[in-house]
Write a protein that holds these residues in place. Structure first.
Motif, mmCIF file in Angstrom:
data_model
loop_
_atom_site.group_PDB
_atom_site.id
_atom_site.type_symbol
_atom_site.label_atom_id
_atom_site.label_comp_id
_atom_site.label_asym_id
_atom_site.label_seq_id
_atom_site.Cartn_x
_atom_site.Cartn_y
_atom_site.Cartn_z
ATOM 1 N N GLU A 106 0.833 -1.210 0.000
ATOM 2 C CA GLU A 106 0.000 0.000 0.000
ATOM 3 C C GLU A 106 0.871 1.265 0.000
ATOM 4 N N PHE A 107 1.953 1.209 0.776
ATOM 5 C CA PHE A 107 2.873 2.360 0.831
ATOM 6 C C PHE A 107 3.480 2.634 -0.534
ATOM 7 N N GLN A 108 3.922 1.568 -1.207
ATOM 8 C CA GLN A 108 4.532 1.723 -2.528
ATOM 9 C C GLN A 108 3.502 2.209 -3.559
ATOM 10 N N GLU A 109 2.246 1.750 -3.408
ATOM 11 C CA GLU A 109 1.190 2.237 -4.309
ATOM 12 C C GLU A 109 0.954 3.738 -4.124
ATOM 13 N N LEU A 110 0.993 4.149 -2.865
ATOM 14 C CA LEU A 110 0.870 5.591 -2.566
ATOM 15 C C LEU A 110 2.048 6.376 -3.142
ATOM 16 N N GLU A 111 3.239 5.792 -3.035
ATOM 17 C CA GLU A 111 4.441 6.421 -3.607
ATOM 18 C C GLU A 111 4.287 6.616 -5.118
ATOM 19 N N ILE A 112 3.719 5.579 -5.767
ATOM 20 C CA ILE A 112 3.485 5.650 -7.221
ATOM 21 C C ILE A 112 2.475 6.757 -7.540
ATOM 22 N N GLN A 113 1.378 6.815 -6.773
ATOM 23 C CA GLN A 113 0.351 7.851 -6.994
ATOM 24 C C GLN A 113 0.934 9.255 -6.829
ATOM 25 N N LEU A 114 1.740 9.406 -5.751
ATOM 26 C CA LEU A 114 2.352 10.710 -5.480
ATOM 27 C C LEU A 114 3.340 11.092 -6.591
ATOM 28 N N ALA A 115 4.119 10.120 -7.040
ATOM 29 C CA ALA A 115 5.099 10.376 -8.118
ATOM 30 C C ALA A 115 4.384 10.761 -9.411
ATOM 31 N N GLU A 116 3.263 10.048 -9.700
ATOM 32 C CA GLU A 116 2.493 10.353 -10.916
ATOM 33 C C GLU A 116 1.876 11.757 -10.840
ATOM 34 N N LYS A 117 1.439 12.122 -9.622
ATOM 35 C CA LYS A 117 0.877 13.474 -9.399
ATOM 36 C C LYS A 117 1.956 14.526 -9.659
ATOM 37 N N HIS A 118 3.158 14.267 -9.124
ATOM 38 C CA HIS A 118 4.276 15.203 -9.327
ATOM 39 C C HIS A 118 4.653 15.305 -10.807
ATOM 40 N N ILE A 119 4.643 14.171 -11.488
ATOM 41 C CA ILE A 119 4.978 14.171 -12.923
ATOM 42 C C ILE A 119 3.994 15.050 -13.697
ATOM 43 N N LYS A 120 2.684 14.923 -13.361
ATOM 44 C CA LYS A 120 1.659 15.749 -14.011
ATOM 45 C C LYS A 120 1.932 17.239 -13.763
ATOM 46 N N GLU A 121 2.255 17.552 -12.501
ATOM 47 C CA GLU A 121 2.555 18.947 -12.143
ATOM 48 C C GLU A 121 3.778 19.452 -12.896
ATOM 49 N N PHE A 122 4.810 18.614 -12.984
ATOM 50 C CA PHE A 122 6.031 18.980 -13.710
ATOM 51 C C PHE A 122 5.740 19.242 -15.189
ATOM 52 N N LYS A 123 4.841 18.394 -15.757
ATOM 53 C CA LYS A 123 4.502 18.545 -17.177
ATOM 54 C C LYS A 123 3.754 19.862 -17.431
ATOM 55 N N VAL A 124 2.922 20.262 -16.458
ATOM 56 C CA VAL A 124 2.224 21.565 -16.555
ATOM 57 C C VAL A 124 3.254 22.696 -16.517
ATOM 58 N N GLN A 125 4.207 22.545 -15.576
ATOM 59 C CA GLN A 125 5.281 23.549 -15.475
ATOM 60 C C GLN A 125 6.073 23.650 -16.781
ATOM 61 N N ILE A 126 6.342 22.488 -17.392
ATOM 62 C CA ILE A 126 7.089 22.464 -18.654
ATOM 63 C C ILE A 126 6.331 23.235 -19.738
ATOM 64 N N GLU A 127 5.018 22.986 -19.835
ATOM 65 C CA GLU A 127 4.209 23.684 -20.849
ATOM 66 C C GLU A 127 4.219 25.190 -20.615
#
Length: 259
Positions: A106-127
């Protein structure tokens, strides 16, 4: 050192008016050049600032890309751990071990969700940054074109006037050498205190050149005798009669045409 030739008052007046005509010619050349050198310098600074901004934006994009890579690596590591823990759950001996592994999953799944959220935010920043980069590049291109135009304009004026200005500056120094130091200092002081740089002016329509204050007829007659150096009581300028001024103008025009 050779002693300067003792000039008559008339010779001094002529020399001072000649010096004024030379310096006024230099002023004209510099006025034609106007604010161009400052404009060019400001544009160069602006172009340099825009280039620096682009460099920083590029570095920031690179940094975000690296952070996205880090997050993607973290996701892969978490997936590998989930797989590992899921395999281990098949071989557990009791509920405590099973629950412990479930929490890890469950912890690792949360880590994946958080990382994916950060990636989305980073992609917005890139645009957003790409948009700023595009706008900055457009502005840089426009400023570079403007700078090129202004530089060409300045170069054309310099090519046309630089040689003459240099020759006139040398002439100005030569003329100062032949005038006694006291008078040169007075001339320089007056010139620096008046807006148009005119320290020696002729009488025009009963008033000193560029002034509305009339000169009394008696003073005008005295100026015309060229027996002493007379200054305008209102502006402090050195006064010469119109005939002398016209003669010196003709003489100096011939000199200027040769430069």
């Amino acid at each position: 050192m050779a002693k300067k030739k003792e000039l008559t008052v008339e010779e001094r007046l002529r020399a001072l008016y000649d010096l004024q005509l030379i310096d006024s010619r230099i002023d004209e050349i510099r006025n034609v050049r106007g604010e161009l050198p400052l404009e060019v310098r400001d544009l160069e600074d602006e172009v340099e600032g825009l280039n620096t901004r682009l460099d920083k934006l590029d570095s920031s994009l690179e940094s975000i890309d690296n952070q996205i890579s880090d997050k993607k690596n973290l996701i892969e590591e978490s997936k590998a751990l989930i797989k590992k823990y899921s395999e281990q759950q098949k071989n557990v001996r009791n509920n405590r071990e099973y629950n412990s592994l479930t929490k890890e999953v469950e912890f690792q799944e949360l880590e994946i969700q958080l990382a994916e959220k950060h990636i989305k935010e980073f992609k917005v920043q890139i645009e957003q940054k790409k948009e700023v980069i595009s706008e900055t590049k457009d502005k840089l291109k426009e400023r570079q074109q403007h700078l090129k135009h202004k530089k060409n304009e300045l170069d054309a004026i310099l090519a046309e006037t630089e040689k003459e200005e240099k020759a006139l500056i040398e002439k100005s120094e030569d003329y100062k050498e032949n005038i006694e130091e006291r008078l040169v200092k007075a001339y320089t002081r007056i010139r620096s205190n008046v807006k148009n740089g005119l320290a020696v002016v002729p009488i025009e329509r009963g008033a000193s050149g560029g002034s509305f204050f009339t000169i009394p007829p008696q003073i005008q007659m005295e100026i015309a005798t060229r027996k002493r150096i007379i200054t305008d009581e209102h502006s402090g300028r050195i006064l010469v009669d119109a005939v002398l001024a016209e003669e010196e103008k003709e003489k100096m025009e011939k000199l200027f045409s040769k430069l």
